[in-house]
Design a protein around this motif. Structure first.
Motif, PDB file in Angstrom:
ATOM      1  N   ILE A 230       0.815  -1.215   0.000  1.00  0.00           N
ATOM      2  CA  ILE A 230       0.000   0.000   0.000  1.00  0.00           C
ATOM      3  C   ILE A 230       0.848   1.265   0.000  1.00  0.00           C
ATOM      4  N   THR A 231       2.087   1.178   0.502  1.00  0.00           N
ATOM      5  CA  THR A 231       2.956   2.358   0.510  1.00  0.00           C
ATOM      6  C   THR A 231       3.358   2.780  -0.898  1.00  0.00           C
ATOM      7  N   ALA A 232       3.331   1.834  -1.839  1.00  0.00           N
ATOM      8  CA  ALA A 232       3.656   2.179  -3.236  1.00  0.00           C
ATOM      9  C   ALA A 232       2.498   2.859  -3.947  1.00  0.00           C
TER      10      ALA A 232
ATOM     11  N   ALA B  76      -0.223   5.219   0.498  1.00  0.00           N
ATOM     12  CA  ALA B  76      -0.546   5.113   1.917  1.00  0.00           C
ATOM     13  C   ALA B  76       0.605   5.631   2.771  1.00  0.00           C
ATOM     14  N   VAL B  77       0.270   6.319   3.855  1.00  0.00           N
ATOM     15  CA  VAL B  77       1.251   6.958   4.716  1.00  0.00           C
ATOM     16  C   VAL B  77       1.156   6.362   6.117  1.00  0.00           C
ATOM     17  N   ALA B  78       2.306   5.969   6.651  1.00  0.00           N
ATOM     18  CA  ALA B  78       2.338   5.289   7.954  1.00  0.00           C
ATOM     19  C   ALA B  78       2.625   6.261   9.082  1.00  0.00           C
TER      20      ALA B  78
ATOM     21  N   GLN C  16      -8.438   1.650  -0.713  1.00  0.00           N
ATOM     22  CA  GLN C  16      -9.602   1.151  -1.445  1.00  0.00           C
ATOM     23  C   GLN C  16      -9.355   1.145  -2.949  1.00  0.00           C
ATOM     24  N   LYS C  17      -8.690   2.172  -3.443  1.00  0.00           N
ATOM     25  CA  LYS C  17      -8.378   2.220  -4.878  1.00  0.00           C
ATOM     26  C   LYS C  17      -7.499   1.050  -5.270  1.00  0.00           C
ATOM     27  N   LEU C  18      -6.558   0.700  -4.394  1.00  0.00           N
ATOM     28  CA  LEU C  18      -5.692  -0.442  -4.672  1.00  0.00           C
ATOM     29  C   LEU C  18      -6.460  -1.749  -4.615  1.00  0.00           C
ATOM     30  N   ILE C  19      -7.335  -1.926  -3.618  1.00  0.00           N
ATOM     31  CA  ILE C  19      -8.155  -3.146  -3.531  1.00  0.00           C
ATOM     32  C   ILE C  19      -8.982  -3.315  -4.801  1.00  0.00           C
TER      33      ILE C  19
ATOM     34  N   VAL D 293      -2.917  -7.446  -1.151  1.00  0.00           N
ATOM     35  CA  VAL D 293      -2.725  -6.043  -0.792  1.00  0.00           C
ATOM     36  C   VAL D 293      -2.022  -6.054   0.563  1.00  0.00           C
ATOM     37  N   ILE D 294      -0.773  -5.594   0.587  1.00  0.00           N
ATOM     38  CA  ILE D 294       0.074  -5.776   1.753  1.00  0.00           C
ATOM     39  C   ILE D 294       0.163  -4.490   2.555  1.00  0.00           C
TER      40      ILE D 294
END
Length: 530
Positions: free
Chosen positions: A27-29, A32-34, A45-48, A59-60
C-alpha cells in the motif's frame, strides 16, 4: 496412466495461472502513509479495487501505523498485514460508511475468495471512537433510538463484517479494541478462521467472534478475550440457519459467555461440532445453548471443555421470546468430557468491562431492598446464591434428548438462607420467564446448587460428578416436570441437608449406580406438590 498425467499437468497449469501469478501490492507504493494520523482509506480502497479487477492478489500492509476509515474487500483479494503492521481504525465516526447498514472497518459484501491474513494487527481504537460518537450524540448530529442504549448507542463500528461471501479465510492476525462486535460472518459459506487473537475489552457489547446464519465454517486455534460473548453463533433470519460449523482448540475469556448458540435464534442451528475449548475468568456460562426465537437447535456435539473460574457451567434454554412466532426446538445435544470450576468470588473481577458486580441479579418488586442493594441502569440489584447449571424449557415445549456424559462441576457453595431460599414445597414458584432474555440468572434464585431441570424429557446423565467446596443448604439436583430421564453413575459426594435429589412432577426417572453421601433410598426424595 497417461490420461492421469495429463490431468495432473492441466491442474498444475490452472493452479499456476490462478494462484502462482497473483501479485503482491504494497500500500505504501500507492500513496498510503504510515504516520498513524492520515486517513488512508481512499488510497487503500483504490488499490483493492484495482487488484480485484485485474485477477486478484495480495494487498500488503507493511510495518507501520496506517489509519483508515471503511474499507471494502473485493473478490480475489487478500488483505495481508505483515508483522509490525497496524491497520488503525479512524477515531472519527464520520470516516465510516453505513453501507450496507452495519458500519465496519473492513467489510466484504457478496464477494468470493477473500482473505485477511498475516501477523499484524487491526486496532479499532474503540475508546477514542466512542468519545467521538458521544460528541456527535450530544451535538445532535447522531440520533439515539432508545434510552436503554445509553452505553450501547447505534452506529458503533465492527472491525470485520462480511455478508453473503464465499470462500473466506482469516488467519494469523490480531484484532483489538472494537467499539462493537469484533467480527461477524453473516450468511457466508466456506469460512476458515485459524490462529487469530482477539483482545477486545475496550467497550461494551463487543462479541469476540460471531457467526450468523452461515454454513461450512471452521474455527481453530484461536485466542479470544472479549467483554461480551467470546464465540457466539447467531441466527437472525427465519429462512436461514447456522449449519456445519466446527470449532476446535480455542482459548476463551469473556465477561459474558464462553461459547454460545443464540441469543438470536430465528432460523436456528444444526450440525455444530465443538472440541477442545479452554474457558477462563468468564462471568456467565462456559456453554450456553439457547433456542428462544422459533428456530431449530439440534445436532449439537460439544466435547472436551475445561473451564476454570467461570460463573456458570452449562445453560440450556428452550424459550419463547417472540409470542407471535412458533416455539423453536431444542433437541439432540451431546455434551461430554467437561470440567468446570465455579468459584465463590466474581470470576471476571479486574477486567476493564465486567459483568454486574459481585454476582448480582435484577431485583423484583416483591423482593425487599437490603442495605447492600444498589442500582444499575435504574434497576435494583441484589446479591444471590451461586446459580447451578440448568436445562429448562417452557410448559408444553420441553428440552429433548440431551446427553451429558463425563461431566465434573465444582461449585463454591456457601449458599445463605438469609439471602434467599425457595422451600422445597415451593419449587414450582420459580418464574417461567418464557419471553425473557435467556441467561443463566434469568430465573433469579434457584432451589438447587448443582443442576436444575424443568420442562425436559429424554435427558441422560452419564458419569456426572457434582461437588461443592463450602456447604450449601439446597439439594444438589432439582427436577420439575421432567420425563423419561436416566441418571447413570451420578456422583454427589457432599451434601448438608436432605434431600440430595428432589423430583417434583416427574415420571420415568431411571437411576443406576448413584453415589450419594447417604443411602440412596434416603437421599432421593420423590414428591408431588400442587
Amino acid at each position: 496412466m497417461k490420461s492421469h498425467s495429463l490431468l495432473l499437468l492441466a491442474f498444475l497449469l490452472y493452479a499456476f495461472n490462478g494462484f502462482g501469478q497473483r501479485k503482491d501490492y504494497r500500500i505504501t507504493a500507492y500513496g498510503a502513509v504510515a504516520d498513524g494520523e492520515t486517513n488512508n482509506a481512499a488510497a487503500i480502497q483504490k488499490l483493492i479495487d484495482k487488484v480485484s479487477a485485474t485477477g486478484g492478489g495480495r494487498v500488503i500492509v507493511p510495518a507501520g501505523n496506517f489509519m483508515t476509515g471503511s474499507l471494502y474487500l473485493k473478490s480475489g483479494v487478500e488483505l495481508h498485514i505483515e508483522k509490525g503492521g497496524r491497520l488503525l481504525g479512524s477515531p472519527k465516526r464520520n470516516d465510516y460508511s453505513n453501507k450496507p447498514s452495519r458500519p465496519a472497518l473492513i467489510s466484504a459484501l457478496n464477494q468470493t475468495n477473500v482473505a485477511i491474513m498475516g501477523k499484524g494487527v487491526i486496532d479499532g481504537q474503540g475508546q477514542e471512537l466512542m468519545l467521538d460518537i458521544f460528541r456527535l450524540l450530544r451535538s445532535g448530529e447522531m440520533k439515539q433510538d432508545t434510552i436503554w442504549r445509553v452505553k450501547r448507542p447505534n452506529d458503533r463500528v465492527f472491525l470485520v463484517f462480511m455478508l453473503g461471501c464465499r470462500d473466506v479465510r482469516i488467519s494469523g492476525i490480531s484484532l483489538k479494541n472494537s467499539s462493537e462486535w469484533v467480527q461477524d460472518y453473516r450468511q457466508c459459506t466456506n469460512v476458515t478462521i485459524d490462529r487469530i487473537t482477539v483482545q477486545s475489552t475496550a467497550y461494551w457489547n463487543n462479541d469476540g467472534l460471531d457467526i450468523t446464519d452461515s454454513r461450512n465454517v471452521r474455527i481453530t486455534n484461536c485466542f479470544i478475550n472479549a467483554s461480551d460473548d467470546a464465540i457466539c453463533l447467531k441466527s437472525e433470519d427465519p429462512a436461514a440457519i447456522c449449519e456445519n460449523i466446527t470449532i476446535d482448540s480455542c482459548i476463551l475469556r469473556s465477561s459474558a459467555n464462553g461459547f454460545k448458540l443464540g441469543t438470536a435464534s430465528h432460523g436456528g442451528f444444526r450440525n455444530i461440532k465443538v472440541r477442545n475449548l479452554t474457558v477462563f475468568d468468564t462471568y456467565r456460562s462456559a456453554i450456553a445453548l439457547e433456542s428462544v426465537d422459533g428456530g431449530v437447535l439440534e445436532g449439537i456435539d460439544i466435547q472436551y471443555v475445561n473451564a476454570k473460574n467461570t460463573g456458570n457451567a452449562i445453560f440450556i434454554r428452550r424459550g419463547h421470546r417472540n409470542n407471535t412466532a412458533k416455539v423453536g426446538t431444542l433437541k439432540g445435544v451431546y455434551i461430554a468430557h467437561v470440567t468446570v470450576e465455579t468459584p465463590l468470588h466474581k470470576p471476571d473481577q479486574g477486567y476493564p468491562i465486567e459483568g454486574p458486580p459481585d454476582h448480582l441479579r435484577p431485583g423484583e418488586d416483591k423482593m425487599p431492598k437490603r442495605p447492600s442493594s444498589f442500582h444499575i441502569y435504574g434497576h435494583p440489584w441484589l446479591p444471590y446464591n451461586l446459580i447451578p447449571s440448568s436445562i429448562v424449557g417452557v410448559p408444553g415445549y420441553p428440552v429433548q434428548d440431551v446427553v451429558l456424559e463425563d461431566i465434573a462441576i465444582s461449585y463454591g457453595g456457601r449458599a445463605n438462607k438469609s439471602i434467599a431460599q425457595i422451600p422445597l414445597d415451593k419449587v414450582t414458584s420459580v418464574p417461567e420467564n418464557e419471553a425473557n432474555y435467556p441467561d443463566f440468572s434469568m430465573f433469579g434464585e434457584l432451589p438447587a446448587w448443582g443442576f436444575y431441570m424443568r420442562h425436559a424429557e429424554g435427558i441422560q446423565f452419564k458419569n456426572v460428578r457434582l461437588r461443592y467446596v463450602d456447604e450449601d443448604f439446597r439439594p444438589a439436583l432439582v427436577f420439575d416436570d421432567v420425563r423419561n430421564t436416566t441418571l447413570t453413575d451420578v456422583q454427589i459426594p457432599t451434601a448438608k441437608e436432605m434431600p440430595v435429589v428432589l423430583l417434583n412432577n416427574t415420571s420415568n426417572i431411571t437411576t443406576q449406580h448413584l453415589k450419594l453421601p447417604v443411602d440412596e433410598a434416603k437421599g432421593v426424595q420423590k414428591t408431588s406438590y400442587h
